[in-house]
Design a protein around this motif. Structure first.
Motif, short mmCIF file in Angstrom:
data_model
loop_
_atom_site.label_atom_id
_atom_site.label_comp_id
_atom_site.label_asym_id
_atom_site.label_seq_id
_atom_site.Cartn_x
_atom_site.Cartn_y
_atom_site.Cartn_z
N ILE A 67 3.29 4.68 5.65
CA ILE A 67 4.36 4.18 5.03
C ILE A 67 4.22 2.81 4.37
O ILE A 67 4.55 2.56 3.14
N ALA A 68 3.48 1.74 4.95
CA ALA A 68 2.87 0.58 4.23
C ALA A 68 2.12 0.91 3.13
O ALA A 68 2.48 0.29 1.86
N ARG A 69 1.33 1.95 3.28
CA ARG A 69 0.34 2.25 2.13
C ARG A 69 1.25 2.81 0.87
O ARG A 69 1.13 2.39 -0.26
N GLY A 70 2.33 3.39 1.19
CA GLY A 70 3.20 4.06 0.15
C GLY A 70 3.78 3.04 -0.65
O GLY A 70 4.19 3.17 -1.71
N LEU A 71 4.25 2.14 0.21
CA LEU A 71 4.92 0.87 -0.49
C LEU A 71 4.09 0.17 -1.24
O LEU A 71 4.46 -0.50 -2.36
N VAL A 72 2.79 -0.40 -0.78
CA VAL A 72 2.03 -0.99 -1.69
C VAL A 72 1.59 -0.12 -3.08
O VAL A 72 1.61 -0.81 -4.04
N LEU A 130 4.60 -6.45 -5.56
CA LEU A 130 5.68 -6.98 -4.68
C LEU A 130 5.16 -6.89 -3.18
O LEU A 130 5.19 -7.97 -2.57
N PHE A 131 4.52 -5.88 -2.89
CA PHE A 131 3.86 -5.75 -1.61
C PHE A 131 2.37 -5.97 -1.67
O PHE A 131 1.72 -5.20 -2.25
N THR A 132 1.97 -6.86 -0.83
CA THR A 132 0.27 -6.93 -0.75
C THR A 132 -0.04 -6.70 0.69
O THR A 132 0.92 -6.69 1.58
N TRP A 133 -1.30 -7.01 0.94
CA TRP A 133 -1.67 -6.58 2.36
C TRP A 133 -3.20 -7.46 2.34
O TRP A 133 -3.55 -8.30 1.36
N SER A 134 -3.67 -7.36 3.58
CA SER A 134 -4.99 -8.23 3.83
C SER A 134 -6.00 -7.92 3.00
O SER A 134 -6.97 -8.83 2.57
N GLY A 135 -6.09 -6.58 2.44
CA GLY A 135 -7.10 -6.02 1.42
C GLY A 135 -6.78 -6.39 -0.15
O GLY A 135 -7.37 -5.86 -0.66
N GLY A 136 -5.48 -7.03 -0.29
CA GLY A 136 -5.06 -7.43 -1.55
C GLY A 136 -6.00 -8.00 -2.38
O GLY A 136 -6.82 -8.88 -1.84
N ALA A 174 0.19 -3.74 9.79
CA ALA A 174 0.21 -4.90 10.48
C ALA A 174 0.00 -6.13 9.50
O ALA A 174 0.31 -7.39 10.06
N THR A 175 -0.53 -5.71 8.47
CA THR A 175 -0.92 -6.87 7.41
C THR A 175 -0.10 -6.88 6.17
O THR A 175 -0.15 -7.89 5.43
N ILE A 176 0.88 -5.77 5.94
CA ILE A 176 1.62 -5.96 4.79
C ILE A 176 2.36 -6.94 4.85
O ILE A 176 3.19 -7.27 5.70
N ARG A 177 2.73 -7.58 3.54
CA ARG A 177 3.66 -8.84 3.59
C ARG A 177 3.96 -8.76 1.92
O ARG A 177 3.36 -8.17 1.36
#
Lengths: 488, 345
Positions: free
Chosen positions: A295-300, A319-325, A340-343
């Motif tokens: 789900i998180a990946r779909g959002l990113v 709008l959504f990034t993550w630790s590997g962004g 866990a790292t999406i923000r």
């Protein structure tokens, strides 16, 4: 037949009756003990007419006992699984709560649509960012719950294994006593009851198969055939994983050198608390974690920006990034721990010093990524595209055990359905196993238990018989006296 | 003997074992009776829980779109009012021009009316709703039409001076012939109201109109912008009469001017009417979409009730029957506990 013989007969009758009353007393004492079985004295009449207790046996039903052991293990594993699923369900809540990621995605989609209908209203933009923040933190919290369930299962398995080792140690002592006692012909029925009690306790932790041998010796195997106890207790070992994280695989329980849980096990446990806990830790929770990560990946992916300037820049997190962004995670496969790292990207978040204009105009990743080249305040094209993209089909990893091609909102819904389905099945199964165990225990109790009223009635009979024997001794004594008088 | 033997433990447990189940069923029935909803939705629906979420999602989306449509309706009404004002003022000016026989006096009154008309046109074109300019297209944060004095006037003055060599207030404007005026009006003056001069001097509106999603499947253009032909014509007609030295012109040139103005303002008013028609269409579509969405929401509510709802009366009956079962179980347990041979021995 002489008077002496009669006297002897009466004497032995007294001893026998006393022994029988003692046994009846033991029975009454153990009437409410679930692992106590009714003791039966077998009086036999000897060649010279004397009565003696040949042996004390206990009421037993091997078939029913094995049935109860199996039912205990099954009920135990289902209960462990259901408890874990109830905890996981907290991440989803009721359908009318806003707790689940699926409900939060709905809030985000609606606020995005409203922003697209009035792009110059900054408050609507703020609403989008607030919804996104809620969604990101919801996914993070859910991840924490899932990993906590895994860590708790891990700890519970360790406790279980310690318990098993304690029981096996006691079992060894008891078994030695029983075999030597049986060989010598002593009364080992109490120890037999104790040992059966230990086997029942053991069957809660893992499924056991019981094999009885000569002199009441018992060998224990797991329900998959690994030896637990054969003359000596075998070693049962387990290592906890101190930091459980997405993608970490927990350790296996090793019995007598053979791993009995996990993917590497050739003889895996089928029932018992350990089986339920490992299913939770190694199958159910990781699959749910994968769904959250997907789900998180779909959002990113949905909110990613692409290069508008023709310079060939790579797609980057919006709008959504993550630790590997700002790179986008690889498509179609799970990236462990993404949830866990999406923000929310701080550049688009006023609370972090950014601006909601980044959502409307693009440009979060620099001027090459600006969509609103003219800077118009009511530029709706980017927002419309985002809303369409959110409802666009995406490829998902089959490792998450639900759809492989779906829209992000529908995928989140499917995740909720999957979890609730598991919970429903586990609950039904749990009810069934508990009922089955209850009935089997009742049947075993009826076969081997004590009926106090029956014992009391028997005691009355024995009382009469004792009185009669005493009377007989009295009569023979009087006859002897009369005989002696005759010689005066 | 074994088949009819009952141990004391089993005998005493026989009614107690059901209490746990009966109590939890009773609690569940009570919750359902008071909330008219399933007590544990996920447990009862299992894999169909996702359906409940989908229905809620669709309903929320319809609610949000309905809210947006209410705002849109208000904006459309405001736009219509502004266009009405332009149309009325334009019509009045047209009547004044038509009432004027050729060669007659009172050009000053007309010039005044034109100046007023221009000011009111600019005012109407700059209608805003809370910082959102209605006629600015997607450039809705900035005022679409400049004030005449700072916006269009310098260019008009420059063009007049370049063509005739005098300013509008110079007495020599009386020497301008009708042919010269006609040529000026058709070429240099007309160019001032075409692109790119219009965008530079008069309007910062965007040519792209606002679009809005009014229902899940419909997206419509919901505004008209100040760059539309109707607006340019209005501006041209008013400016023509207000600022080309009307009072100083000779009768022939003035008549040419008035004739041109009449044609243009006539065209402008009918164009405004068609703009109003367009917006009227949009309003109708919005209203229709709103009705459809309301019907859909009602249907969704029914579906949701069918999925997750419980008849409270039925739940109450269930609760009562579990209650009765529990009481019976309690009284039986009491009787069993008293059945002991010790009472009779």
């Amino acid at each position: 037949m002489s008077l002496t013989v009669a006297l002897n007969t009466a004497r032995t009758a007294l001893q026998t009756t006393a022994a029988q009353i003692a046994i009846s007393g033991r029975n009454i004492a153990g009437a409410n003990d679930p692992s106590y079985s009714r003791k039966i004295a077998l009086p036999v009449t000897g060649a010279d007419g004397s009565a003696q207790i040949l042996s004390i046996s206990r009421a037993s039903d091997i078939a029913l006992y094995h049935r109860v052991i199996v039912a205990t293990s099954n009920a135990s594993s289902q209960q462990a699984l259901l408890d874990g699923l109830d905890q996981l369900q907290q991440t989803v809540g009721d359908t009318d709560s806003q707790e689940s990621p699926a409900a939060k995605i709905t809030v985000l989609a609606n606020s995005l649509q409203q922003f697209a209908n009035a792009p110059d209203d900054a408050r609507l933009g703020q609403a989008v960012v607030t919804a996104a923040t809620g969604l990101a933190s919801g996914l993070q919290r859910a991840t924490q719950t899932v990993q906590k369930v895994r860590a708790d299962s891990d700890t519970a398995i360790a406790v279980s294994v310690t318990n098993i080792n304690t029981i096996l140690a006691k079992f060894e002592t008891l078994n030695a006593q029983i075999t030597s006692g049986s060989a010598a012909g002593a009364d080992v029925t109490s120890q037999l009851d104790q040992r059966d009690g230990l086997i029942s306790q053991l069957s809660e932790e893992l499924g056991v198969t019981v094999v009885t041998r000569r002199f009441n010796d018992v060998a224990l195997y797991t329900d998959s055939g690994v030896p637990l106890f054969d003359v000596k207790a075998r070693s049962v070992t387990f290592q906890t994983t101190p930091a459980m994280a997405p993608g970490t695989v927990g350790n296996a329980v090793v019995i007598d050198g053979v791993p009995v849980t996990g993917d590497t096990a050739t003889m895996p446990l089928h029932s018992g608390k350990i089986a339920g806990l490992t299913q939770l830790r190694d199958e159910v929770a990781p699959a749910y974690q994968n769904q959250l990560d997907e789900i998180a990946r779909g959002l990113v992916e949905t909110f990613a920006e692409s290069d508008q300037s023709g310079h060939g820049g790579a797609d980057a997190a919006g709008l959504f990034t993550w630790s590997g962004g700002p790179a986008i995670p690889p498509s179609g496969t799970v990236t462990a721990g993404l949830a866990a790292t999406i923000r929310v990207n701080p550049i688009a978040n006023p609370a972090a010093g950014g601006s909601v204009a980044g959502v409307r105009d693009g440009g979060i990743n620099g001027s090459d990524y600006v969509y609103n080249a003219a800077g118009a305040a009511s530029f709706a094209d980017r927002l419309d595209a985002l809303a369409t993209s959110l409802n666009g089909q995406r490829a998902f990893d089959p490792a998450a055990q639900i759809d492989t091609s779906a829209t992000v909102p529908n995928y989140a819904n499917a995740s909720v359905s999957w979890l609730e389905n598991l919970r429903q099945t586990a609950s039904t199964e749990n009810d069934f196993q508990k009922t089955f165990l209850s009935r089997a225990s009742d049947a075993l109790s009826n076969a081997t238990g004590v009926n106090m009223d029956d014992e009391y009635a028997q005691q009355i009979q024995l009382e009469q018989s004792y009185a009669a024997s005493s009377k007989l001794i009295n009569v023979v004594s009087q006859l002897f006296d009369q005989l002696m008088l005759a010689f005066k | 003997m074994k088949s009819t033997f009952v141990s004391t433990a089993a005998f005493l447990n026989s009614s107690r074992s059901d209490w746990g189940r009966l109590r939890s069923e009773l609690v569940k029935a009570n919750v359902e009776a008071t909330t008219s909803r399933l007590a544990d939705v996920g447990l009862t629906l299992g894999a169909r829980t996702g359906q409940g979420l989908s229905i809620r999602r669709d309903d929320a989306s319809l609610a949000a779109l309905s809210d947006d449509n209410a705002t849109l309706s208000a904006h459309l009404d405001q736009s219509q009012a502004a266009l009405d004002a332009m149309s009325t003022t334009g019509n009045a000016f047209l009547q004044s021009l038509l009432a004027l026989p050729a060669g007659s006096a009172s050009p000053r009154a007309l010039q005044q009316q034109a100046a007023t008309g221009l000011a009111s046109f600019i005012d109407a074109a700059n209608t805003a709703a809370g910082g959102h300019y209605l006629f600015a297209g997607i450039n809705s944060a900035s005022q679409p039409v400049h004030d005449y004095a700072t916006g269009g006037k310098p260019a008009v003055d420059a063009a007049f001076l370049a063509t005739f060599g005098v300013t509008q207030s110079d007495p020599n404007v009386a020497n301008i012939t009708s042919a010269q005026m006609s040529g000026f009006l058709d070429n240099q003056f007309a160019a001032l109201f075409a692109d790119p001069a219009w965008g530079t001097n008069w309007s910062t509106a965007s040519n792209q109109n606002l679009t809005q999603r009014i229902s899940p499947n419909e997206k419509v253009e919901t505004s008209v912008n100040a760059n539309d032909t109707a607006m340019r014509k209005l501006a041209m007609a008013y400016t023509m009469v207000a600022d080309l030295g009307t009072t100083g012109l000779n009768a022939d040139a003035r008549n040419v001017l008035f004739a041109k103005a009449t044609t243009i303002i006539g065209g402008a008013v009918s164009d405004i009417t068609s703009l109003q028609g367009r917006l009227g269409d949009v309003k109708k579509r919005v209203d229709d979409a709103g009705d459809r969405m309301k019907q859909n929401r009602d249907l969704l509510a029914t579906q949701l009730n069918a999925l997750e709802g419980v008849d409270p009366a039925e739940a109450k009956v269930r609760s009562d029957s579990f209650s009765a079962e529990l009481e019976m179980s309690y009284s039986l347990t009491n009787k069993i506990l008293h059945l002991s041979i010790l009472n009779y021995a």
